[in-house]
Each structure stands twice: as C-alpha cells, then as structure tokens.
Design a protein around this motif. Structure first.
Motif, PDB file in Angstrom:
ATOM      1  N   CYS A 101      -5.609  15.253 -10.463  1.00 32.80           N
ATOM      2  CA  CYS A 101      -4.613  14.017 -11.093  1.00 32.80           C
ATOM      3  C   CYS A 101      -5.286  12.725 -10.999  1.00 32.80           C
ATOM      4  O   CYS A 101      -5.578  12.446  -9.513  1.00 32.80           O
ATOM      5  CB  CYS A 101      -3.294  14.284 -10.549  1.00 32.80           C
ATOM      6  SG  CYS A 101      -2.226  12.785 -10.579  1.00 32.80           S
ATOM      7  N   PHE A 102      -5.190  11.885 -11.485  1.00 32.83           N
ATOM      8  CA  PHE A 102      -5.929  10.418 -11.427  1.00 32.83           C
ATOM      9  C   PHE A 102      -5.212   9.690 -11.373  1.00 32.83           C
ATOM     10  O   PHE A 102      -5.386   8.155 -11.229  1.00 32.83           O
ATOM     11  CB  PHE A 102      -7.146  10.271 -12.554  1.00 32.83           C
ATOM     12  CG  PHE A 102      -6.931  11.032 -13.824  1.00 32.83           C
ATOM     13  CD1 PHE A 102      -7.014  12.249 -14.173  1.00 32.83           C
ATOM     14  CD2 PHE A 102      -5.917  10.040 -14.747  1.00 32.83           C
ATOM     15  CE1 PHE A 102      -6.760  12.609 -15.435  1.00 32.83           C
ATOM     16  CE2 PHE A 102      -5.918  10.640 -15.970  1.00 32.83           C
ATOM     17  CZ  PHE A 102      -5.872  11.918 -16.207  1.00 32.83           C
TER      18      PHE A 102
ATOM     19  N   CYS B 222      -1.778   7.155 -14.991  1.00 32.94           N
ATOM     20  CA  CYS B 222      -0.954   7.166 -16.135  1.00 32.94           C
ATOM     21  C   CYS B 222       0.469   7.059 -16.078  1.00 32.94           C
ATOM     22  O   CYS B 222       1.149   6.590 -17.087  1.00 32.94           O
ATOM     23  CB  CYS B 222      -1.099   8.677 -16.816  1.00 32.94           C
ATOM     24  SG  CYS B 222      -2.329   9.579 -16.138  1.00 32.94           S
TER      25      CYS B 222
ATOM     26  N   HIS C 286       4.944  10.217 -21.130  1.00 33.02           N
ATOM     27  CA  HIS C 286       4.520  10.977 -19.931  1.00 33.02           C
ATOM     28  C   HIS C 286       4.338  12.277 -20.039  1.00 33.02           C
ATOM     29  O   HIS C 286       3.195  13.149 -19.674  1.00 33.02           O
ATOM     30  CB  HIS C 286       5.369  10.673 -18.549  1.00 33.02           C
ATOM     31  CG  HIS C 286       4.327  11.024 -17.511  1.00 33.02           C
ATOM     32  ND1 HIS C 286       3.386  10.320 -17.106  1.00 33.02           N
ATOM     33  CD2 HIS C 286       4.607  11.696 -16.135  1.00 33.02           C
ATOM     34  CE1 HIS C 286       2.697  10.536 -16.073  1.00 33.02           C
ATOM     35  NE2 HIS C 286       3.342  11.679 -15.503  1.00 33.02           N
TER      36      HIS C 286
ATOM     37  N   ASN D 152       1.188  13.497 -22.114  1.00 29.44           N
ATOM     38  CA  ASN D 152       0.078  13.316 -21.286  1.00 29.44           C
ATOM     39  C   ASN D 152      -0.429  14.638 -20.910  1.00 29.44           C
ATOM     40  O   ASN D 152      -1.704  15.020 -20.721  1.00 29.44           O
ATOM     41  CB  ASN D 152       0.200  12.504 -19.989  1.00 29.44           C
ATOM     42  CG  ASN D 152       0.642  11.032 -20.222  1.00 29.44           C
ATOM     43  OD1 ASN D 152       0.301  10.728 -21.557  1.00 29.44           O
ATOM     44  ND2 ASN D 152       0.624  10.314 -19.232  1.00 29.44           N
ATOM     45  N   TYR D 153       0.366  15.564 -20.373  1.00 33.12           N
ATOM     46  CA  TYR D 153       0.227  16.570 -19.716  1.00 33.12           C
ATOM     47  C   TYR D 153      -0.757  17.711 -20.696  1.00 33.12           C
ATOM     48  O   TYR D 153      -1.231  18.707 -20.146  1.00 33.12           O
ATOM     49  CB  TYR D 153       1.440  17.454 -19.252  1.00 33.12           C
ATOM     50  CG  TYR D 153       1.870  17.031 -17.946  1.00 33.12           C
ATOM     51  CD1 TYR D 153       2.031  15.577 -17.851  1.00 33.12           C
ATOM     52  CD2 TYR D 153       2.113  17.661 -16.840  1.00 33.12           C
ATOM     53  CE1 TYR D 153       2.632  15.140 -16.677  1.00 33.12           C
ATOM     54  CE2 TYR D 153       2.379  17.136 -15.568  1.00 33.12           C
ATOM     55  CZ  TYR D 153       2.527  16.023 -15.541  1.00 33.12           C
ATOM     56  OH  TYR D 153       2.979  15.419 -14.167  1.00 33.12           O
TER      57      TYR D 153
ATOM     58  N   CYS E 128      -4.315  15.671 -19.498  1.00 30.30           N
ATOM     59  CA  CYS E 128      -4.893  15.930 -18.141  1.00 30.30           C
ATOM     60  C   CYS E 128      -4.997  17.320 -17.657  1.00 30.30           C
ATOM     61  O   CYS E 128      -6.079  17.687 -17.106  1.00 30.30           O
ATOM     62  CB  CYS E 128      -4.079  15.180 -17.198  1.00 30.30           C
ATOM     63  SG  CYS E 128      -2.474  15.805 -16.834  1.00 30.30           S
TER      64      CYS E 128
ATOM     65  N   GLU F  54       3.242  20.932  -9.485  1.00 23.98           N
ATOM     66  CA  GLU F  54       3.165  19.569  -9.928  1.00 23.98           C
ATOM     67  C   GLU F  54       2.992  19.921 -11.553  1.00 23.98           C
ATOM     68  O   GLU F  54       3.820  19.023 -12.172  1.00 23.98           O
ATOM     69  CB  GLU F  54       1.659  18.931  -9.780  1.00 23.98           C
ATOM     70  CG  GLU F  54       1.807  17.536  -9.889  1.00 23.98           C
ATOM     71  CD  GLU F  54       1.618  16.867 -11.163  1.00 23.98           C
ATOM     72  OE1 GLU F  54       2.378  15.773 -11.734  1.00 23.98           O
ATOM     73  OE2 GLU F  54       0.923  17.574 -12.186  1.00 23.98           O
TER      74      GLU F  54
HETATM   75 FE1  SF4 Z   1      -1.650  12.947 -13.037  1.00 24.93          FE
HETATM   76 FE2  SF4 Z   1      -1.690  14.012 -15.396  1.00 24.93          FE
HETATM   77 FE3  SF4 Z   1       0.590  12.716 -14.721  1.00 24.93          FE
HETATM   78 FE4  SF4 Z   1      -1.981  11.179 -14.992  1.00 24.93          FE
HETATM   79  S1  SF4 Z   1      -0.313  12.540 -16.586  1.00 24.93           S
HETATM   80  S2  SF4 Z   1      -0.454  11.006 -13.430  1.00 24.93           S
HETATM   81  S3  SF4 Z   1      -3.299  12.810 -14.425  1.00 24.93           S
HETATM   82  S4  SF4 Z   1      -0.228  14.463 -13.657  1.00 24.93           S
END
Ligand code: SF4
Ligand code: FE
Length: 511
Positions: A100-101, A104, A293, A296-297, A300, A444
């Motif tokens: 995880c960076f 986001c 959000h 996004n998953y 990533c 996570e």
């Molecule tokens: Fe981390 Fe993915 Fe959430 Fe970005 S979208 S903060 S990489 S878990």
C-alpha cells in the motif's frame, strides 16, 4: 513549488514534528526511525514516478484551479479520463511497491469534500466550497500528502455517537469559537497517518440531528497541538529489522502503516473547517468518499496481484515445475481473478458522471461491487500463490541461520532448486510471497475502505431491485398493467407483430 521527488518528500517531513508513539516509546523523528522506512518509501513512490517521462500521463494532471502540472494525487477529477487514469496509477504503484502506497485516502478525501462542500453551500448559502478550494490550492502548491481520516474508534456500535459513554470514541466539536472550533475524539486505522503532512477528517457514518457536533470535516497540519499518533502493530512487522532475507519486501514493507489518531482539544481555524453541523450531508460525504476509495481497490490490489503472480511463476520455474499443467492452470486462475477485479474498476470509472460541483465521481454501485470482489478474490489468489510456493513459505530458517557457518551451507543446499538458480534468490522470492499472502495485507483487503457488510448495504440500496421484480413479474405474466409494447417499445412491437403474423400464415399453409 514544483512537484516533489521521492527523496524531497521524505526530507520535507523533517519540517513536521508529529507526536508519534510506537511500542510505548515516543518516536524522535519518523524520518530516522528504522521501523517506518518501508512506509516512507512506499509513499515516496507516488512522488518519484511523477518525474518519470513514461508515467507522466498517468502520474500527473493539470490543476483545474491553476492550469499547472500537478501530481495526480492532489487532483480533483474533471472527466472520465481522470477517473480511468487514477486507477491506472493505482495499479502501476501496486506493481512498483508490492504494498500500500498510502496516498490515495487523502486524494479521495479531497475529491469527496470538494463534491460535498459544493452541495452544502447550495442548500445553506455557506462558503465551505470556496474555503476548501483555497485549501486544495495549498495542497497542490506544496504537493502535500494529506492523510484521509474517516473511521472513528466507534465504541459501542449499537449506540449513536452522541450516546456513547466515552464521547471521544467519535471525533466531534467541543466548542465553537469566533475564530474556529475545538475538537476532540479518536480516528482509528488511518493509513499513512504518521508520514503525511496534513490530516483531513470526515465523519465516519450518517449522522442525525442529535449528532450535529459529530458532523465535522476539517484539515490540520499533522503536528498541530493536541494531535497524537499511536502506530499500529502488524503481523511480522519487526522482521524488517532482522535482515533483508527475512523481510520479504524490505524496501516497501507489508501494508500501509496504520495509526490511531487521538485529538485532544485541537483548535481548527474556520478557514480549514469544511463541515460543522450539517448532519444532513454526512451520508453524501461518506458515500462519495467510500465510492472513490472502493473503486481504487480494483487498481492497487490488482497491482499487487501482478507481483504475486509473477513471483509464483518464478518460484515454480525455480523449483523445476514451471511447465506442469497444474501450475499453468493455477497461474491462469490467478490472472483471471485479478483481471476480473481490474475490469470492475475500469467499468466504474468509465461509468462515472459529472457532479454539480463539476468534479467527476465513479459509478457507486460498480465501485462497491469492485471492493466486494476484492474482499474475496485477494484471499483466493493469495491462496493459490501459497499453494504454488509450497510449505516453505512458512518454515524457512532466518537469515542469521543462513549466515551461520555451522548451518548455512547445508541450508543453502537443502533450499536449492533448479541448477543455476541461487538458493538465496529462491528464499527471497518465497519471503516476498509469504509477506504478501500471509501478512496484514489480507485483512486490509477485507476491511480497508469499509468491510464487506458496508459494501453490501450500498449494493442493495443501489441495485434497483424493484425494477428487476417488475421485469420478472411482466415476463411471468403476473403484472396485468404492462403489455408487450411497454416492455419492448413501439418499433419492436411492430416488428414482432409482423413476425407473429407471418408465423400464423405459415401455420395456416401447413395445416
Ligand atoms: Fe493503500 Fe490501496 Fe487504499 Fe491506496 S487504495 S491507500 S494503495 S489500500
Ligand atoms: Fe486501504
């Protein structure tokens, strides 16, 4: 200020002095703390790649406020193209870091607050949106990483925020002053919190009138007076201190590096307050953020899948079974699952829409479906990765034993594979798969951006089930109020009437 490089980002954190605790100790400075290096490097990648010409299109954007080139992590999406590039950026960064960076959450917070403040102002004549735009300008100019802080500690979940025994289990306004507000409360599991320049807060759930003081959104510097961070523990977290061979992903770590943020009588000037009591807009803010959000998953985590699929293929090859049909079948399964999630996230971006604020939002139904798939499929593709890697991923000896003259040589012989592949490389790859498939990344994927139950609520709400019932009733002949024409349209009906007529004529000829 131009966009920062990865190194400049890390150095810029020296200027902040957040109050951070880990394992009962006050951390002198996060930049120098060995435990935090992977999180710093993971987030630094979001800065670094923006300077690579081959990634410029994905990693940078044009600010709608200034027309200047900015890091996409500070951008408010202004078209479908922006939404698609955002998830492409997520997948790319997952591929480059294997973890995880972190940046986001702040990006999604910025976008969700942008959309919602506009709507609040339309109803109440407030000036939150203009305030927020001024704040956004600061974020873009300084290339800040703000942590997005949404989830409260929440205490007894059967009780509303204002009915909790401990009022600080939810962040809330304690006092309204002429020049700002005083807030207290606790945000939990906040990704990238300790290595962010700023914190932007949002309510964690729909609030009612009695929870008016809990309906609050604002931004503060990470080292504001009264803010304290307690860094979380994670599976195998101290492994990173035990040597490169033991760490698995020595440079970027396991997962985002979450922290509890405790606010104790923190002063926030009005200029940085974006919601203060408008409880009727908490649903919009929460759902807008969650939609961004959750989409996004599929980016990533699919980037991480690319790494695990590559690692699994590599290890099978090193073990001499790369061409075995069951391995090819398993790798294909992993790829199909990953690309399914990727298709979901692309779909919710391409199906995005313009909000009244001018910012673009993703398709919320599809975003929730994306995330729900992730809560299942990440476990599944990691399970297959573990299957391919074999039992070694949980029984390997330590780097210290490999370096021990008494045991090292024989261990290297035991853990060798195909001729020509260094045994230590095999161990490194197995450790990487262990890190990604056994560590904190799995829960996570389950709970980040909200737990599966939260996605199901949103899916159910937006599924249009009544319409589906109507369709079934009509076809089953239960509904008498709708005829064929209302279902298929007039032109279609004329077409089918003609077809039917011809069939009748043909029948008459046969008989
Ligand atoms: Fe981390 Fe993915 Fe959430 Fe970005 S979208 S903060 S990489 S878990
Ligand atoms: Fe997350």
């Amino acid at each position: 200020m131009p966009m920062m490089t990865g190194r400049e980002y890390i150095e810029s954190l020296r200027a902040t002095k957040p109050e951070v605790y880990f394992l009962g100790q006050r951390i002198k400075h996060i930049v120098d703390e060995p435990m935090f290096q992977p999180h710093l490097h993971g987030a630094a990648m979001t800065y670094e790649l923006a300077h690579h010409p081959e990634y410029e299109q994905i990693m940078t954007a044009t600010s709608h406020l200034t027309g200047e080139k900015i890091n996409r992590f500070t951008h408010v999406h202004h078209g479908i193209d922006d939404l698609v590039k955002k998830v492409r950026m997520m997948r790319l960064l997952g591929q480059k870091t294997g973890t995880c960076f972190q940046r986001c959450v702040g990006l999604d917070g910025l976008n969700a607050i942008y959309v919602t403040t506009y709507d609040i102002d339309q109803k109440y004549g407030t000036d939150y949106h203009e305030r927020f735009k001024r704040y956004l300008l600061e974020v873009q100019k300084n290339d800040w990483m703000p942590a997005g802080a949404m989830t409260d500690a929440r205490g007894d979940r059967s009780l509303r925020p204002s009915k909790q025994k401990h009022p600080d289990v939810y962040l809330h306004i304690k006092e309204r002053l002429k020049d700002g507000v005083i807030v207290s409360g606790t945000k939990a599991h906040i990704t990238g919190a300790i290595n962010s320049h700023e914190i932007i807060t949002m309510p964690t759930r729909t609030m009612t009138e009695e929870d008016r003081d809990y309906s609050v959104s604002f931004a503060i510097p990470a080292d504001a007076k009264g803010v304290m961070f307690v860094f979380s523990r994670q599976t195998n977290d101290t492994r990173r201190l035990d040597g490169v061979l033991d760490a698995g992903n020595p440079k970027y770590g396991i997962v985002g590096g979450e922290a509890v943020i405790i606010f104790q009588n923190v002063f926030v000037p009005w200029e940085r307050v974006f919601m203060a009591g408008e409880y009727d807009f908490t649903t919009e803010l929460v759902e807008t953020f969650a939609g961004y959000h959750r989409s996004n998953y599929g980016g990533c985590k699919v980037g991480l899948a690319d790494v695990v699929i590559g690692g699994s293929s590599w290890i099978a090859e090193a073990h001499g079974i790369g061409k075995a049909s069951h391995i090819v079948d398993k790798l294909t399964e992993m790829i199909a699952m990953a690309e399914t999630c990727w298709s979901c996230t692309l779909a919710c971006s391409y199906e995005g829409y313009r909000t009244p604020s001018g910012a673009y939002h993703i398709n919320p139904l599809l975003a929730n479906v994306t995330k729900l798939n992730i809560t299942r499929m990440v476990y599944e593709w990691m399970r297959v990765g573990q299957d391919i890697a074999g039992g070694k991923i949980i029984t390997l000896p330590s780097e210290k034993d490999l370096n021990n003259p008494a045991s090292g040589k024989v261990l290297e012989e035991c853990f060798s594979g195909k001729d020509g592949v260094p045994p230590r490389d095999i161990i490194k790859m197995l450790r990487l798969i262990e890190n990604m498939s056994v560590g904190a990344g799995l829960p996570e994927a389950m709970h980040g951006a909200g737990s599966p139950a939260a996605q199901k609520i949103m899916i159910e709400r937006r599924s249009g089930i009544e319409k589906k019932i109507e369709l079934a009733e009509t076809i089953a002949g239960i509904r008498k109020d709708r005829d064929f024409e209302t279902i298929v349209g007039k032109d279609e009906k004329t077409h089918w009437d003609e077809v039917r007529k011809k069939i009748e004529e043909r029948r008459a000829q046969i008989h």
